[in-house]
Design a protein around this motif. Structure first.
Motif, short mmCIF file in Angstrom:
data_model
loop_
_atom_site.label_atom_id
_atom_site.label_comp_id
_atom_site.label_asym_id
_atom_site.label_seq_id
_atom_site.Cartn_x
_atom_site.Cartn_y
_atom_site.Cartn_z
N ALA A 142 0.80 -1.23 0.00
CA ALA A 142 0.00 0.00 0.00
C ALA A 142 0.84 1.28 0.00
O ALA A 142 0.62 2.14 -0.86
CB ALA A 142 -0.99 -0.01 1.15
N PRO A 143 1.78 1.48 0.94
CA PRO A 143 2.52 2.76 0.90
C PRO A 143 3.35 2.92 -0.38
O PRO A 143 3.36 4.00 -0.98
CB PRO A 143 3.39 2.71 2.16
CG PRO A 143 3.42 1.29 2.58
CD PRO A 143 2.14 0.68 2.12
N GLN A 154 -5.63 0.29 -1.48
CA GLN A 154 -5.75 -0.74 -0.46
C GLN A 154 -5.19 -2.04 -1.05
O GLN A 154 -5.46 -2.38 -2.20
CB GLN A 154 -7.23 -0.92 -0.10
CG GLN A 154 -7.51 -1.82 1.08
CD GLN A 154 -9.01 -1.84 1.37
OE1 GLN A 154 -9.81 -2.20 0.51
NE2 GLN A 154 -9.40 -1.43 2.57
N CYS A 170 -3.20 -3.68 4.10
CA CYS A 170 -2.83 -2.30 4.38
C CYS A 170 -3.58 -1.35 3.44
O CYS A 170 -4.03 -1.74 2.36
CB CYS A 170 -1.32 -2.10 4.25
SG CYS A 170 -0.60 -2.86 2.78
N ALA A 172 -3.19 2.89 2.15
CA ALA A 172 -2.33 4.08 2.23
C ALA A 172 -2.82 5.15 1.26
O ALA A 172 -3.49 4.84 0.26
CB ALA A 172 -0.88 3.70 1.91
N ASP A 188 -0.07 5.38 6.04
CA ASP A 188 -0.51 4.00 5.85
C ASP A 188 -1.05 3.42 7.15
O ASP A 188 -0.58 3.77 8.24
CB ASP A 188 0.68 3.18 5.36
CG ASP A 188 0.45 1.69 5.44
OD1 ASP A 188 -0.18 1.13 4.53
OD2 ASP A 188 0.91 1.07 6.44
N THR A 190 -1.61 -0.49 8.58
CA THR A 190 -1.27 -1.87 8.26
C THR A 190 -1.72 -2.78 9.40
O THR A 190 -1.55 -2.44 10.57
CB THR A 190 0.25 -2.02 8.04
OG1 THR A 190 0.60 -1.39 6.80
CG2 THR A 190 0.68 -3.47 8.00
N VAL A 204 -7.77 6.57 5.62
CA VAL A 204 -6.43 7.10 5.36
C VAL A 204 -6.47 8.25 4.36
O VAL A 204 -5.66 9.18 4.44
CB VAL A 204 -5.45 6.00 4.88
CG1 VAL A 204 -5.18 5.00 5.97
CG2 VAL A 204 -5.94 5.32 3.63
#
Length: 416
Positions: A142-143, A154, A170, A172, A188, A190, A204
């Motif tokens: 995600a990040p 996602q 996760c 982000a 993010d 997680t 987020v």
């Protein structure tokens, strides 16, 4: 899936979805083809990961450690909004046994905080401060993917490219510099499969937007010492902020100041005549009279001549949108686009710039295929008859209302 950016919709069976994704992941790693059940955003990310040479059994490496990490993140712009991240997400992460993580624009984790047991488990796969989780380094996550595509995303279970990350879920969202539009990093959340819900993605995204608003407040003020700000988007008459004074300009003065702001090196009288007037019979005397009146509005020393130019730098909202588009920050560009540039102006140079800017934003929206961004444009006054955008919106969000509006618009435009 009604929302291609959501990994698992309410009512879906997580265990069955995991089994389907694992089979698809194995198919891709063996044959290089992505089976149909995999979301497009994940399939594209898997392909980029493979092209970058990421292996499914790889792991993240730590690039910043100890003193280097501390010095780097203390100077990073996102350090200014870490208190906000902790306030909005800290309790949620701790109570839900999740982690709050923040990375920079290169995918390097700067902060990883949350439930202690979850942090220890995440540490075994190097999900720790200083580790590089860029998509090009550890594949779909995600990040890293949010930074890569500049979009909230996602990632659920076996959608992760590296196998050791597949027990995790996760979500982000990228965070942008509110003035330049460039991506600063991502925030993010997680944890386990409980995060595989549309709410976590919306959460987020809301936090990222709050951070951008906070950065805008912290960095409020003129863009540079002695500079002025010019607002021309969505306005019939420009607004100038200079020296603590706010001035609403006439339509012609708006056009003049916009052109001079766009050409800090200056413009000759002949160049201004061609840029401002459709009628070629307008004389230089008329232009000089307008410039003299503008000089009186601006005050002494701000408008210079030979060539005509401004004595101080001017930051225009058009420049902000253009910078964000060049950086690929489409969401931030759309946020800064308050409407067509001086929509009533018929000055040839302004008309060309207005059309170029509008076409650039619209093309980026269509290419991004984000249903929310397309809907915002389509329902704005300047987009309600935009056939190209309505067709793009219908392709990604074919609701009855969207299909009906598109059909009506096509009928209207086809009528003699």
């Amino acid at each position: 899936m009604t929302d291609p950016w959501v990994a698992l919709e309410p009512g879906a069976d997580p265990a069955e979805r995991v089994r389907v994704l694992r089979r698809a992941h194995e198919t891709f790693t063996v044959a290089g083809t992505v089976p149909r059940p995999v979301r497009a955003v994940v399939a594209d990310s898997w392909r980029r990961s493979a092209r970058a040479g990421v292996g499914p059994d790889g792991s993240a490496s730590v690039e910043l450690a100890d003193g280097d990490l501390g010095a780097y993140r203390s100077e990073h712009p996102l350090a200014r909004v870490m208190p906000l991240f902790r306030e909005l997400m800290g309790t949620f992460a701790a109570d839900g046994e999740h982690l709050l993580a923040v990375c920079d624009a290169h995918g390097r984790l700067l902060w990883v905080e949350g439930h202690p047991a979850t942090r220890r488990r995440a540490g075994r796969m190097n999900f720790v401060p200083g580790a590089r989780w860029a998509e090009s380094a550890v594949g779909t996550n995600a990040p890293g993917t949010a930074v890569a595509v500049d979009r909230p995303v996602q990632v659920f279970a076996a959608e992760h490219f590296i196998r050791r990350v597949q027990p995790w879920t996760c979500a982000a969202a990228p965070v942008h510099d509110p003035r330049t539009g460039r991506v600063l990093g991502a925030v993010d959340i997680t944890g386990g499969n409980g995060l595989a819900h549309p709410h976590s993605l919306g959460f987020v995204q809301a936090v990222a937007r709050a951070a951008e608003s906070q950065l805008a407040l912290l960095g409020s003020g003129p863009p540079a010492a002695g500079a002025a700000e010019l607002t021309v988007l969505g306005r019939e008459e420009a607004l100038l902020l200079a020296g603590g004074r706010k001035v609403r300009l006439s339509r012609r003065h708006s056009e003049l100041l916009l052109l001079l702001a766009r050409h800090p090196e200056g413009l000759t009288g002949d160049e201004l005549l061609c840029a401002l007037y459709e009628d070629e019979s307008v004389t230089p005397v008329t232009l000089r009279a307008e410039l003299a009146r503008l000089r009186g509005v601006l005050g002494p020393g701000l408008l210079l001549s030979r060539p005509y130019r401004l004595a101080l730098p001017v930051e225009c909202d058009v420049d902000v949108v253009e910078r964000r588009l060049r950086a690929g920050a489409v969401t931030a560009a759309v946020a800064a686009y308050a409407g067509p540039l001086l929509p009533a102006s018929r000055a040839p140079a302004v008309v060309r710039l207005r059309r170029r800017l509008s076409d650039g934003v619209r093309a980026a929206l269509v290419a991004r295929r984000d249903p929310d961004l397309l809907a915002d444009w389509a329902h704005a006054p300047w987009g309600e008859d935009d056939l190209v955008v309505w067709r793009a919106l219908c392709a990604v969000r074919p609701t009855a209302a969207v299909r009906a509006r598109l059909a009506a618009l096509e009928t209207e435009l086809a009528a003699p």
